[in-house]
Write an enzyme that holds these catalytic residues in place. Structure first.
Site, mmCIF file in Angstrom:
data_model
loop_
_atom_site.group_PDB
_atom_site.id
_atom_site.type_symbol
_atom_site.label_atom_id
_atom_site.label_comp_id
_atom_site.label_asym_id
_atom_site.label_seq_id
_atom_site.Cartn_x
_atom_site.Cartn_y
_atom_site.Cartn_z
ATOM 1 N N ARG A 24 117.878 76.806 44.105
ATOM 2 C CA ARG A 24 116.812 77.277 43.219
ATOM 3 C C ARG A 24 115.925 76.150 42.715
ATOM 4 N NH1 ARG A 24 121.054 80.175 40.604
ATOM 5 N NH2 ARG A 24 120.795 78.830 38.785
ATOM 6 N N ASP A 29 119.363 80.068 49.406
ATOM 7 C CA ASP A 29 120.398 80.739 48.610
ATOM 8 C C ASP A 29 119.932 80.734 47.161
ATOM 9 O OD1 ASP A 29 122.623 81.844 47.494
ATOM 10 O OD2 ASP A 29 124.016 80.290 48.143
ATOM 11 N N THR A 30 119.580 81.901 46.648
ATOM 12 C CA THR A 30 119.128 81.988 45.254
ATOM 13 C C THR A 30 120.273 81.884 44.263
ATOM 14 O OG1 THR A 30 119.274 84.395 45.373
ATOM 15 C CG2 THR A 30 117.147 83.386 45.897
ATOM 16 N N GLY A 31 121.517 81.961 44.727
ATOM 17 C CA GLY A 31 122.650 81.793 43.817
ATOM 18 C C GLY A 31 123.052 80.351 43.625
ATOM 19 N N ALA A 32 122.495 79.428 44.423
ATOM 20 C CA ALA A 32 122.813 78.008 44.309
ATOM 21 C C ALA A 32 121.813 77.344 43.371
ATOM 22 C CB ALA A 32 122.779 77.340 45.679
#
Length: 571
Positions: free
Chosen positions: A523, A452-455
């Protein structure tokens, strides 16, 4: 203090003689009033003005007061003469005028009979302030200190709880401990010797019995023991370290060193020295250091104060001159101009130590108008929530800054080439991860985690860890809002690799999902690996078809005509 007199002696009488007169006035029947103490002070002024010498016991007898002029002052002098005659001397007499110092201090007249006792009443704050003001310049445990407290006790008939409150208000913590130790020993000795009148050991201790409303003589005996315990206090300066002040050209290190030496020499063992050093290192600093420390405040640590003042150099300290032979002058590197301190206080917060452009209260006021982005009048443009990233994990609330974890693991060039790309499937972007750590279950050494690139941080389910792992509650902002009770911080290190042979990286901080739902690779792992994520394009086979019947309309002929709307003329 109501009917209490002023314990400070007027001009023309020594402190010991003035205390003797006040104790004699307490034996008047009926009890003395404020006018009696005023007459006594006026008599001392009259005696000193007419006789041209200070009042003493030998020179100021009952016959020295003119009858009918100063009220009941002749009765006070007669009572004092009677008590001293029974004692066989004049313990309160002052030293002769022709005797130069040093000489022995005069003794204080002991109270023989207290007369009719006043009714008990609790201390008022004004009374405690007056008592502390009267004895603040007297040495703790001295005769003048004891007799001043004795006169105050006669006015209120305090209970043991009232006396404890008085001790906490007027004495330092060191003196309170010494006084309580001496008082406890004196009470135990008096109870064991059976010398207390009216004391019954079966009904409780002396402290308990003297607190009763009808204690009578027991309370008076407790008060005498309380005063006797004050005689054992060490007669020393109250705080010799408080007189240490930083000189104009003295460095902060030397100043704090002198404070530590004074505290080590004068403060008893077991008393904490750090609070005193923290306070005096700011209060007794010179003007330049106080201006530098103004922004930090008096609560900053001593180490921070020394670092802040280390860059300041006194103006009167000239640099040492080096003797050298004359030669060609070579241009050196240009030195930056020193930052000059502000000439006065900041016009925004009225505090010294910083310029107005660096004022911490600069952005705390309301904006002059609405935000130009979202039209909200409650915040500035730089604080607009539409400019900030929404789907990220934040520790400590919604306004905490995003932390960037530095890369501490050194990777070889071959390892970097292998980790430059992390291939993921388009249907489910997951990757196999190899884990190890002190708080990890032995069976969870290999797992499939969602990328998850938003985490911002990696998330592990709680059932992957042991039960007693160190946890800290965390507030997390995600797509569903703020979660304050679901996630915890795991402060233990976690070793992670994308291949069995490595390379391995260490993550010092991980989020734990107590609901055992998510295993997310955040990330922080790609940033430490210096890797990128690649998702292959999905190739679809071309669709070939044959039209059975050609359409009657090809293009936009079957759509209705657009409405005619008058346009604004461009010219």
């Amino acid at each position: 203090m109501g009917n209490s007199p002023s314990y400070n002696p007027p001009a023309g009488i020594s402190p010991s003689d003035w205390l003797n007169l006040l104790q004699s006035a307490q034996r008047l029947n009926p009890r003395p009033s404020p006018s009696d103490f005023t007459d006594l002070k006026n008599y001392i002024h009259w005696f000193h003005k007419t006789q041209k010498k200070p009042w003493t016991f030998t020179s100021g007898g009952p016959t020295s007061c003119p009858p009918g002029r100063f009220g009941r002052v002749p009765l006070v002098l007669a009572t004092l003469n009677e008590v001293l005659s029974n004692e066989g001397g004049a313990p309160g007499a002052s030293a002769p005028e022709e005797q130069p110092p040093p000489y022995d201090p005069p003794a204080i007249l002991p109270i023989i009979s207290e007369g009719n006792r006043n009714r008990h009443r609790a201390w008022a704050l004004r009374e405690l302030q007056d008592i502390k003001k009267e004895i603040e310049n007297k040495a703790p445990g001295s005769q003048v200190w004891i007799q001043t407290l004795r006169l105050a006790i006669l006015q209120a008939d305090p209970t043991p709880a009232d006396l404890e409150q008085l001790c906490q208000y007027i004495a330092s913590p060191v003196d309170q401990t010494a006084h309580m130790t001496s008082l406890t020993a004196a009470i135990a000795a008096a109870e064991a010797a059976n010398t207390l009148q009216g004391f019954n050991p079966k009904t409780g201790t002396l402290t308990q019995q003297s607190a009763q409303p009808n204690a009578g003589d027991l309370r008076s005996q407790y008060q005498n023991l309380w005063l006797q315990a004050g005689k054992n206090l060490p007669t020393r300066p109250s705080a010799p370290w408080s007189t240490i002040v930083q000189g104009p050209a003295e460095s902060s290190v030397e100043f704090v060193n002198r404070l530590q030496i004074s505290l080590a020499d004068n403060l008893p063992d077991g008393v904490p020295k750090e609070p005193i050093i923290d306070s005096l290192s700011y209060a007794n600093a010179n003007r330049e250091c106080q201006q530098i420390l103004q922004g930090r405040g008096p609560v900053a640590a001593v180490g921070q104060k020394l670092q802040a003042c280390a860059q300041w150099a006194p103006k009167n300290k000239q640099p040492a001159l080096l003797v050298h032979t004359p030669g060609p002058k070579m241009p050196g590197p240009r030195q930056p101009a020193p930052k000059r301190p502000p000439p006065g206080p900041c016009y925004r917060c009225l505090k010294e130590g910083h310029w107005a452009r660096d004022c911490p209260t600069k952005a705390t006021g309301p904006p002059p108008g609405p935000c130009p982005i979202c039209k909200d009048p409650s915040h500035w443009k730089r604080d607009c929530p539409t400019l900030k990233s929404k789907n990220k994990l934040i520790e400590g609330g919604l306004s905490a800054p995003q932390t960037i974890t530095p890369i501490t693991d050194s990777l070889s060039e071959a390892e970097l080439e292998c980790l430059l790309s992390i291939p993921l499937a388009r249907s489910r972007p997951s990757v196999a991860v190899y884990l190890s750590g002190p708080w990890l279950q032995p069976s969870q050494n290999q797992a499939l985690m969602l990328v998850d690139t938003g985490a911002e941080n990696t998330v592990l389910p709680q059932n992957w860890l042991v039960r007693d792992y160190p946890r800290i509650p965390a507030a997390v902002l995600g797509a569903g809002g703020v979660s304050r009770n679901r996630y915890n911080w795991l402060q233990g290190p976690l070793t992670l690799a994308l291949k069995p042979e490595g390379p391995f990286i260490t993550i010092p901080k991980i989020l734990v999902d107590t609901s055992d739902k998510w295993q997310i690779l955040g990330r922080d792992v790609p940033s430490r690996l210096q890797a990128s994520i690649s998702i292959p394009e999905e190739v679809r086979p071309p669709v070939v078809g044959v039209l059975d019947t050609p359409p009657s309309h090809i293009g936009l002929e079957h759509l209705p005509p657009p409405p005619e709307v008058p346009q604004f003329p461009l010219n």
